[in-house]
Design an enzyme around this catalytic site. Structure first.
Site, PDB file in Angstrom:
ATOM      1  N   LYS A  29       3.480   4.799 -10.443  1.00 55.50           N
ATOM      2  CA  LYS A  29       3.976   3.634 -11.166  1.00 55.50           C
ATOM      3  C   LYS A  29       2.871   2.598 -11.248  1.00 55.50           C
ATOM      4  O   LYS A  29       1.996   2.627 -10.371  1.00 55.50           O
ATOM      5  CB  LYS A  29       5.231   3.038 -10.527  1.00 55.50           C
ATOM      6  CG  LYS A  29       5.180   2.768  -9.022  1.00 55.50           C
ATOM      7  CD  LYS A  29       4.122   1.910  -8.407  1.00 55.50           C
ATOM      8  CE  LYS A  29       3.938   0.496  -8.831  1.00 55.50           C
ATOM      9  NZ  LYS A  29       2.806  -0.171  -8.099  1.00 55.50           N
ATOM     10  N   TYR A  58       9.023  -3.221  -8.907  1.00 56.32           N
ATOM     11  CA  TYR A  58       9.997  -2.770  -7.902  1.00 56.32           C
ATOM     12  C   TYR A  58      11.307  -3.542  -8.051  1.00 56.32           C
ATOM     13  O   TYR A  58      12.389  -2.973  -7.934  1.00 56.32           O
ATOM     14  CB  TYR A  58       9.449  -2.965  -6.482  1.00 56.32           C
ATOM     15  CG  TYR A  58       8.381  -1.966  -6.112  1.00 56.32           C
ATOM     16  CD1 TYR A  58       8.718  -0.748  -5.532  1.00 56.32           C
ATOM     17  CD2 TYR A  58       7.042  -2.227  -6.352  1.00 56.32           C
ATOM     18  CE1 TYR A  58       7.752   0.180  -5.195  1.00 56.32           C
ATOM     19  CE2 TYR A  58       6.061  -1.302  -6.022  1.00 56.32           C
ATOM     20  CZ  TYR A  58       6.420  -0.102  -5.443  1.00 56.32           C
ATOM     21  OH  TYR A  58       5.460   0.820  -5.126  1.00 56.32           O
TER      22      TYR A  58
HETATM   23  P1  NAD Z   1      -7.245   2.184  -5.303  1.00 52.59           P
HETATM   24  O1  NAD Z   1      -8.095   1.149  -5.943  1.00 52.59           O
HETATM   25  O2  NAD Z   1      -7.230   2.218  -3.813  1.00 52.59           O
HETATM   26  O3  NAD Z   1      -7.689   3.643  -5.806  1.00 52.59           O
HETATM   27  C1  NAD Z   1      -7.957   3.911  -7.154  1.00 52.59           C
HETATM   28  C2  NAD Z   1      -8.765   5.183  -7.269  1.00 52.59           C
HETATM   29  O4  NAD Z   1      -9.134   5.370  -8.637  1.00 52.59           O
HETATM   30  C3  NAD Z   1     -10.084   5.132  -6.485  1.00 52.59           C
HETATM   31  O5  NAD Z   1     -10.307   6.374  -5.874  1.00 52.59           O
HETATM   32  C4  NAD Z   1     -11.138   4.898  -7.566  1.00 52.59           C
HETATM   33  O6  NAD Z   1     -12.393   5.445  -7.235  1.00 52.59           O
HETATM   34  C5  NAD Z   1     -10.529   5.640  -8.727  1.00 52.59           C
HETATM   35  N1  NAD Z   1     -11.039   5.191 -10.015  1.00 52.59           N
HETATM   36  C6  NAD Z   1     -11.429   6.003 -11.020  1.00 52.59           C
HETATM   37  N2  NAD Z   1     -11.855   5.307 -12.066  1.00 52.59           N
HETATM   38  C7  NAD Z   1     -11.758   4.017 -11.729  1.00 52.59           C
HETATM   39  C8  NAD Z   1     -12.070   2.805 -12.409  1.00 52.59           C
HETATM   40  N3  NAD Z   1     -12.540   2.810 -13.649  1.00 52.59           N
HETATM   41  N4  NAD Z   1     -11.852   1.654 -11.775  1.00 52.59           N
HETATM   42  C9  NAD Z   1     -11.331   1.624 -10.521  1.00 52.59           C
HETATM   43  N5  NAD Z   1     -11.003   2.751  -9.824  1.00 52.59           N
HETATM   44  C10 NAD Z   1     -11.234   3.932 -10.423  1.00 52.59           C
HETATM   45  O7  NAD Z   1      -5.796   2.031  -5.906  1.00 52.59           O
HETATM   46  P2  NAD Z   1      -4.444   2.552  -5.262  1.00 52.59           P
HETATM   47  O8  NAD Z   1      -3.835   1.452  -4.465  1.00 52.59           O
HETATM   48  O9  NAD Z   1      -4.649   3.853  -4.632  1.00 52.59           O
HETATM   49  O10 NAD Z   1      -3.522   2.666  -6.603  1.00 52.59           O
HETATM   50  C11 NAD Z   1      -3.615   3.784  -7.458  1.00 52.59           C
HETATM   51  C12 NAD Z   1      -2.309   3.899  -8.259  1.00 52.59           C
HETATM   52  O11 NAD Z   1      -1.226   4.057  -7.364  1.00 52.59           O
HETATM   53  C13 NAD Z   1      -1.959   2.685  -9.115  1.00 52.59           C
HETATM   54  O12 NAD Z   1      -1.351   3.108 -10.293  1.00 52.59           O
HETATM   55  C14 NAD Z   1      -0.948   1.921  -8.277  1.00 52.59           C
HETATM   56  O13 NAD Z   1      -0.034   1.152  -9.038  1.00 52.59           O
HETATM   57  C15 NAD Z   1      -0.240   3.052  -7.581  1.00 52.59           C
HETATM   58  N6  NAD Z   1       0.315   2.647  -6.284  1.00 52.59           N
HETATM   59  C16 NAD Z   1       1.590   3.022  -6.001  1.00 52.59           C
HETATM   60  C17 NAD Z   1       2.127   2.701  -4.770  1.00 52.59           C
HETATM   61  C18 NAD Z   1       3.512   3.179  -4.423  1.00 52.59           C
HETATM   62  O14 NAD Z   1       4.039   2.749  -3.408  1.00 52.59           O
HETATM   63  N7  NAD Z   1       4.095   4.069  -5.195  1.00 52.59           N
HETATM   64  C19 NAD Z   1       1.390   1.969  -3.843  1.00 52.59           C
HETATM   65  C20 NAD Z   1       0.081   1.628  -4.163  1.00 52.59           C
HETATM   66  C21 NAD Z   1      -0.458   1.971  -5.391  1.00 52.59           C
END
Ligand code: NAD
Length: 440
Positions: free
Chosen positions: A185, A270
């Site tokens: 999401k 949420y």
């Molecule tokens: P994060 O920044 O920790 O990780 C993002 C990943 O994408 C990294 O590995 C990064 O290297 C990669 N990436 C590839 N291309 C990129 C770019 N152009 N710019 C930035 N990063 C790039 O983020 P996250 O917290 O892991 O979130 C990822 C997804 O998960 C999002 O869509 C977020 O909304 C979702 N999320 C959901 C929950 C949940 O509880 N369901 C919780 C946190 C995040």
């Protein structure tokens, strides 16, 4: 009105557990099977709050199971003790915080799912993580070699855990190579993208599920069940907030193109999704405001906070807020004529707390329900795996994400125009069949 107005429900002051009087006033209530426990407390007009079960008193009352575990498992339920290589195989795309801290550990704790491939921009990091989770080096891919996943028959589902602005591209590319998609999401950054994702998966005859983990979380599901059973009476108000104080001003969450907005699509979603899921209704109108300070480098592109009021056909209103500048705070309360349900904290990975208020024998009472820690990610992933095995629409398919995105767009439009904005009610259901409760 969405309520059942039958006198039976209106005058029913028994607790939902149908406990007898002595048990209901001072009972340590246990829900077998899920590890759920409840403490029923008399409210202001009753005796002092019960602090714990009274020794010697009849103190064990079973909460009703959502589904009797003695019933036969649904058809096509894989054996949870199956050999690991018979589980549904996942490729995890994006090895950021969520993948490393939640999703990969959850796959290890799942019943029907396993990680078989990783996709990352950092090959060394991916190899190291691969060794930790038993993923072969030949199953490590980059964003450029993503299409080679097509040649890996172990990969049945691609789980997209990238910044929001990349979800559509990687979903469409996965469908084109014949893989099912589980997407984090928010589904995407525009409803046009959401529609393209749905169409791409439909055209390829592949499943698309959006990872709304709270819809697989037992306490949230219990409230939705109370609502369906009219235990709270006609619903009137839903109040919710989800806030966190974000740091690094350079992170993608603060860039409009990659995030699609600020706290609204990230954490406000949420509140929005809970209002729809718990009530079982679809809002038809929204009024909203956003706030963006001039002097904070974090909020050059996205809002600092959002407040929105959704109106539902029954008369229910949802008053929600989300912020990127306030200390972590996550809660909601759903109020009906005959009772309320409150989660505080809500929406988190763990430590959730559920309370219910209602009349018991003419007195205000509160029931506090605790639960053993559960892995929401393992539940949602296993649900996707069961859908793959059964060829069944997921409980939270693309249509669910599309409707949230349409509402997100209406919220921003309302904030911009300072007017109430109508929301198109979806043509059909936005959710697939409920997840198997025995897996919870
Ligand atoms: P994060 O920044 O920790 O990780 C993002 C990943 O994408 C990294 O590995 C990064 O290297 C990669 N990436 C590839 N291309 C990129 C770019 N152009 N710019 C930035 N990063 C790039 O983020 P996250 O917290 O892991 O979130 C990822 C997804 O998960 C999002 O869509 C977020 O909304 C979702 N999320 C959901 C929950 C949940 O509880 N369901 C919780 C946190 C995040």
């Amino acid at each position: 009105m969405n309520s059942d107005d039958s006198p039976d429900h209106i005058n029913d002051s028994r607790p939902p557990e149908h406990a007898s009087g002595a048990q209901s006033r001072r009972g340590f209530l246990q829900r077998s099977g899920t590890g759920m426990a409840a403490l029923l407390m008399a409210g202001a007009s009753g005796p002092a709050l019960a602090a714990a079960a009274t020794p010697g008193a009849p103190n064990s009352v079973k909460l009703p199971l959502i589904q009797d575990p003695n019933t036969e498992p649904a058809e096509n339920t894989p054996d949870p003790n199956a050999e690991p290589d018979r589980r549904v195989g996942y490729a995890i795309v994006g090895l950021g915080r969520l993948s490393l801290n939640q999703i990969l550990p959850a796959l290890s704790a799942s019943k029907y799912s396993r990680v078989v491939a990783l996709v990352s921009g950092d090959a060394e990091k991916a190899k190291k993580i691969g060794r930790q989770y038993g993923v072969r080096e030949s199953a490590i891919y980059t964003y450029q070699t993503y299409e080679k996943l097509a040649d890996n028959p172990e990969v049945q589902v691609v789980y997209i855990v990238l910044p929001n602005g990349m979800h559509a591209e990687y979903t469409i590319r996965a469908a084109a190579i014949g893989k099912h998609v589980l997407c984090e999401k928010p589904m995407a950054v525009s409803s046009a993208e959401c529609q393209r994702m749905i169409e791409a998966c439909k055209k390829a005859n592949r499943l698309l599920m959006i990872a709304y983990r709270s819809q697989y979380e037992p306490m949230d599901r219990m409230i939705a069940k109370w609502v369906k059973e009219k235990q709270l009476g006609p619903l009137h108000e839903f109040i919710a907030g989800n806030s966190q104080n974000v740091g690094d001003p350079t992170q993608w969450r603060l860039k409009l193109a990659l995030a699609g907005g600020g706290p609204l699509p990230d954490v406000g979603i949420y509140c929005l999704n809970a209002a729809r899921f718990l009530s079982g209704e679809e809002p038809f109108e929204v009024f909203a405001t956003t706030y963006k300070p001039d002097d904070d480098p974090r909020f050059k592109e996205v809002e600092q906070s959002v407040q929105f009021l959704l109106r539902f056909p029954s008369g229910l209103t949802a008053t929600c807020m989300a912020s990127y500048a306030s200390h972590e705070s996550r809660f909601f309360r759903l109020q009906g004529a005959q009772g309320w349900a409150e989660m505080n904290p809500a929406f988190g990975y763990n430590g959730l707390q559920l309370r219910k208020g209602q009349l018991v024998e003419g007195k205000n009472a509160q029931i506090q329900i605790g639960i053993d820690p559960v892995d929401q990610f393992a539940r949602e992933i296993d649900h996707m795996s069961l859908c793959v095995v059964r060829g069944q629409t997921p409980h939270t398919p693309g249509e669910e994400g599309l409707q949230d995105q349409r509402i997100v767009e209406a919220i921003y439009e309302s904030a911009r125009t300072r007017r109430a904005v109508k929301i198109a009610v979806p043509a059909g259901p936005t959710r697939g069949p409920d997840p198997d409760e025995e897996n919870f």
